[in-house]
Scaffold this motif. Structure first.
Motif: not given
Lengths: 464, 559
Positions: A181-182, A185-186, A189-190, A193-194, A240, A244-245
């Motif tokens: 999807l992106d 970006m994912a 973000t990961l 966050l992680l 993780r 997050a799929d």
């Protein structure tokens, strides 16, 4: 970070540890359970040692050493007595007397710290507080344990999906990308966050390097090697990303991942390799993590070896197999299907579903039927106005566009019955309601109306 | 004749019509035929002439709209467009709009004609504004909207129970399994667990019983707000029949022949069946002073003064304080030339209501007819004192109609509708709506008892009820409410369900709703289109929002 304290019920300890790792915390995290207080020493976000209130270092260490057969219980008892008599620390005595070497001692201390950490991770209740400090005491030479290693190994050994939200993948499992999807970006973000929690300076790059290598064929071990990170780190990151799929485990073509048996924690590849069969037979206590077998440095014959306890059954085998987690989802989907099957043919069942609503449904249909009759009535009269006759069938009304297609059907479905004469028409709903209309009294349709009006006109009387 | 199938109308005595009125009405039929003839010849002048005849004929009877003829003209326009005679179609469309400007069908016809020309027109959408102008259409639309909302809430409730089962049900299943497990083999556990969970499907209305059953079973696994949503669903399920029954009763009256006739008169519509339908009204409520008052006003509009006079006098027998009836009676005697009697009745109107400006004005006119100019002037001054501007307008109109009829009987519609409803209900087989009340109370009672007995779970995003793997991104995007329930945000979950459920419920409700009796509707599958396009847009919005939203992952585990 100074205020990092709270209750385990409100915030899991795994979260706290990841937070400390992210912040590269330095200090002591004390955790007070129902019957025990354990302190975890954290150096730059990594575990370096652990102490328990009701379990001295000597006891814990002794359990590990005897459990792995390196030192006998008798020797330890003697050294303990000497220690109590003021002869020095047991660990020093062990080294001095050449019972074990420095590396073995460090490995044992490392596993002792790890074991206490696993123990505390299993607690459901308790309070924690992090005391920040620049000075952290730990045995010189002990290799710090990265938090991801602690958590992944703990999740493995406790067979706990709760600890990380799911069981971490094994090194033999294979991942494939779900969708992109992106991804950037994912991944970013990961990373935010992680990955800081995983003590990486460049989390985004690390995640990208893993993501780029996931091709549906490489095992987790291979991915870790290719990405240049430890297995534990790769396993946690992949877990993780799966959550997050971004990825999913390949099912079917991959054999069930071989989990390490409980309490047989092996160090990473770059650490000492376990090999002794005695390790597999380690006692079940979480703190009795077996050590890597290292030959004693002493030339003397080794002290008597404690007889290992019988190996426990893996946790999973001890449990009865419960219902699969997808069963509830399947039932939920079934409910929706059943409700759809029930309501689609007769949508009014949404509001009037139960058997005792039968006569209410009938009355409701009667009113709806009135609207349908009114529509057909208007159409038929309009047709008459133009053609001087009623249509031969309702389809004729549909053909000229007066009635929509669904105007031919009754309230409960089923085609409306229709018949016409020169001056009237009848409608019959399948459920039984019927209606007949004619042109009588309609001054626009009834040709007799005009004639009658002419007859009723008062005669014109001429008077001479 | 419009009406209701279930209604067993009494033998409808048509409203009495004088030969002059009959002749006017027959003239309308004749003018219509003239118009049709001129239209087929594409004689624009002839159609205009016939049209003017029809309109003036209706106006002479106090009614200005001819809905049947407007429909006929609109239908002819569509027919002509289909035949390719577009000029004829335009003539017919223009006539349809003039004959009844308040109808939606001429605009539907305009859209169909445009389509026949290969053009696109928004006329059909613009025509929807006529819903507001028609009492019947407004009521039907509001009722259908109510049904749609009800269906949306119920469908959302059903999906909510399913989502709760999908997210929390594992605990329930595991608990049942755990009870059974020590006593039997696994395969038997599975079968018995499924039987325990699904047995309501064997009952009549099984899926709906199952929803109630699961809502109760899942009670113990829900957080506080989830329980409120479940309790709301149970209550709604119990109350829905009562709400539907109330709507049904209201619309039953609105769709009745008599109510339709009243609405026609109020809107100034002269339909072909108007007088027959008014006869039905009189037959349903033969003793009602309200109906007599209304019919008397209709007779005034038609200029049938003796009939109007008799009806007003009958009203006054029942309602001696009815100032409007005294006024109407006075106007009737005035037109019949009995000015003395008219003066007496108008004075009675002033006794009943001294502030009745129309009575003062009419009194002035009556005095004037009797050459009693001083009294006439005094009465006029009184009228002007009460309503100066209105009286100025009356003076201008008096050249034509001489006296003023206020038509207050036409305003008694609400009263008459209530009477129709009462008369009708006394004759209908009463549906046992009251049977819905005990289940509603029972559902709520069960909810309350469970609420007291089973402590609610704390709403916490960190509360991981089970180790069910989290749904993937697609599931979170396209399964509304799922992620919200998992995050223990039941209100947000229910809100997330509303839009897609409303869209899904729309075509279902259209099939089960009260039909708007429109003709010449250009798009009969509109609801499916709205649903299809709406769902695509909804999915797109969720997709984009999901894409932009940071990937939220609990440090403790998957959500």
């Amino acid at each position: 970070m100074d205020n990092l304290e709270g209750r385990i019920e409100e915030r899991r300890l795994s979260e706290v540890l990841l937070l400390l790792a992210r912040q590269r915390g330095r200090g002591i995290l004390t955790v007070q359970g129902d019957q025990e207080i354990i302190g975890l020493s954290i150096l730059d976000g990594q575990l370096v040692s652990a102490d328990a209130l009701n379990q001295s270092l000597e006891e814990g260490l002794g359990r590990i050493l005897t459990g792995s057969g390196l030192v006998s219980a008798e020797v330890l008892a003697n050294l303990g007595a000497e220690h109590h008599a003021g002869g020095g620390r047991v660990v020093d005595l062990l080294l001095e007397r050449n019972y074990i070497g420095r590396d073995t001692l460090n490995a044992a201390l490392r596993d002792h710290a790890y074991g206490l950490c696993v123990q505390v991770l299993g607690w459901k209740r308790g309070e924690y507080k992090f005391y920040r400090g620049d000075e952290v005491a730990f045995e010189e030479g002990v290799a710090p344990i990265p938090i991801e290693e602690v958590l992944v190994r703990a999740a493995d050994e406790l067979a706990s999906a709760e600890l990380l939200g799911a069981l971490p993948p094994s090194t033999e499992e294979v991942f494939e990308q779900v969708d992109l999807l992106d991804a950037s970006m994912a991944a970013e973000t990961l990373g935010e966050l992680l990955s800081p929690g995983l003590t990486s300076t460049e989390p985004g790059e690390e995640i990208h390097s893993l993501l780029d290598r996931v091709d549906g064929s490489r095992t987790v071990g291979l991915l870790a090697r290719d990405a240049g990170m430890s297995d534990h780190r790769a396993r946690l990151l992949l877990l993780r990303m799966e959550q997050a799929d971004l990825l999913r485990r390949r099912q079917g073509d991959v054999p069930p991942s071989p989990r390490r048996p409980a309490f047989s924690a092996a160090p990473p590849a770059d650490e000492a390799k376990p090999s002794s069969p005695a390790l597999a037979a380690a006692p079940p206590s979480p703190v009795t993590v077996p050590l890597p077998v290292i030959e004693p440095q002493s030339e003397e014959p080794p002290p008597p070896v404690a007889k290992p306890a019988p190996a426990p059954l893996p946790i999973r085998e001890r449990q009865r197999i419960g219902p699969p987690p997808w069963l509830a989802r399947l039932l939920a989907a079934g409910l929706l299907v059943a409700a759809a099957v029930y309501c689609l043919p007769a949508p009014w069942r949404i509001y009037l579903p139960f058997p005792w609503h039968a006569d209410l449904r009938q009355a409701f249909d009667t009113e709806r039927q009135a609207g349908i009759f009114l529509q057909v009535d208007r159409a038929a009269r309009t047709f008459f106005l133009l053609e001087g006759r009623f249509p031969e069938s309702l389809a004729e009304l549909e053909q000229v566009g007066l009635l929509p297609r669904r105007g031919l059907f009754a309230a409960r479905g089923g085609e409306l019955g229709y018949s016409a004469t020169a001056t009237s028409f009848s409608l019959q709903a399948p459920a039984g309601a019927s209606r007949t209309e004619g042109i009588g009294g309609n001054f626009l349709l009834d040709p007799e109306f005009q004639a009658r009006a002419a007859r009723e006109e008062p005669p014109l009387v001429l008077l001479d | 004749m419009a009406g209701v199938a279930a209604e067993a109308p009494p033998e409808p005595g048509e409203l009495e019509l004088t030969p002059q009125v009959r002749s006017e009405l027959a003239g309308l039929q004749e003018s219509w035929l003239d118009w049709l003839s001129a239209l087929y010849q594409e004689d624009a002048e002839g159609t205009d002439l016939a049209l003017a005849e029809m309109q003036s004929g209706a106006a002479r009877m106090g009614l200005r709209r001819l809905p049947d003829l407007s429909l006929g003209a609109a239908a002819r326009a569509v027919g002509a467009a289909d035949e390719g005679v577009l000029e004829q179609a335009e003539l017919a469309l223009a006539a349809a709009e003039r004959l009844d400007p308040g109808l939606a069908e001429p605009e539907f016809a305009r859209a169909l004609v445009a389509r026949a020309r290969g053009e696109r027109s928004l006329a059909a959408l613009v025509a929807l504004r006529h819903i507001v102008g028609s009492s019947l259409l407004t009521r039907l639309t509001l009722a259908n909207f109510g049904l749609w909302m009800l269906a949306t809430l119920l469908v959302a409730g059903v999906v909510f129970v399913a989502v709760i089962m999908a997210t929390r049900g594992q605990q329930l299943v595991a608990r049942l399994f755990g009870w059974l497990d020590p006593h039997m083999p696994s395969w038997a556990c599975y079968i018995l667990t499924l039987l325990l969970l699904l047995w309501p499907l064997l009952l009549p209305a099984g899926p709906m019983v199952l929803i109630v059953y699961w809502a109760i079973l899942l009670w113990g696994h829900g957080a506080r707000f989830e329980r409120w949503v479940l309790a709301g669903l149970l209550l709604l399920l119990g109350l829905a029949p009562l709400l539907v029954n109330e709507q049904r009763k209201r619309l039953g009256v609105s769709l009745s022949t008599a109510a339709l006739a009243i609405e026609d008169v109020r809107a100034g519509r002269l339909s072909g069946t108007l007088f027959g339908d008014l006869g039905v009204l009189r037959a349903i409520l033969p003793e009602s002073p309200s109906v007599r008052h209304l019919l008397a006003d209709v007779q005034v509009m038609l200029g049938q003064w003796p009939l109007a006079r008799d009806l007003y006098m009958q009203v006054l027998d029942e309602e001696p304080e009815n100032s409007a009836a005294w006024l109407g009676a006075g106007v009737s005697f005035f037109h019949l030339g009995d000015f003395e009697r008219a003066i007496g009745l108008l004075q009675q109107a002033l006794v009943a209501d001294p502030g009745n400006a129309a009575a003062h004005f009419n009194l002035s006119q009556a005095y004037s007819e009797l050459l009693r100019f001083d009294e006439s002037a005094r009465a006029l001054r009184d009228a002007q004192r009460l309503a100066p501007q209105t009286v100025s307008r009356w003076i201008r109109e008096a050249a034509e109609s001489r006296v003023i009829a206020t038509g207050e009987g036409l305003e008694r519609t609400a009263q008459i509708r209530r009477q129709i409803g009462a008369a009708w209900r006394s004759g209908e087989v009463k549906p046992s709506w009251y049977l819905s009340l005990p289940p509603a109370v029972l559902f709520v009672a069960i909810a309350m008892v469970l609420h007291l007995l089973v402590p609610a779970k704390k709403s916490s995003a960190r509360d991981q009820p089970d180790a069910v793997p989290a749904p993937n991104r697609w599931a979170r995007t396209f399964l509304p409410g799922y992620a919200e329930v998992e995050a223990r945000r039941p209100v947000a979950a229910f809100a997330a369900l509303l839009v897609p459920c409303a869209l899904v419920a729309l075509p279902l409700v259209v099939r089960s709703a009260f039909r708007l009796p429109w003709l010449l509707v250009p798009a009969s599958q509109l609801s499916w289109w709205v649903t299809g396009v709406g769902l695509v847009l909804w999915a797109l919005v969720r997709f984009l929002r999901q894409k932009r939203r940071p990937v939220r992952i609990s440090m403790a585990g998957a959500k």
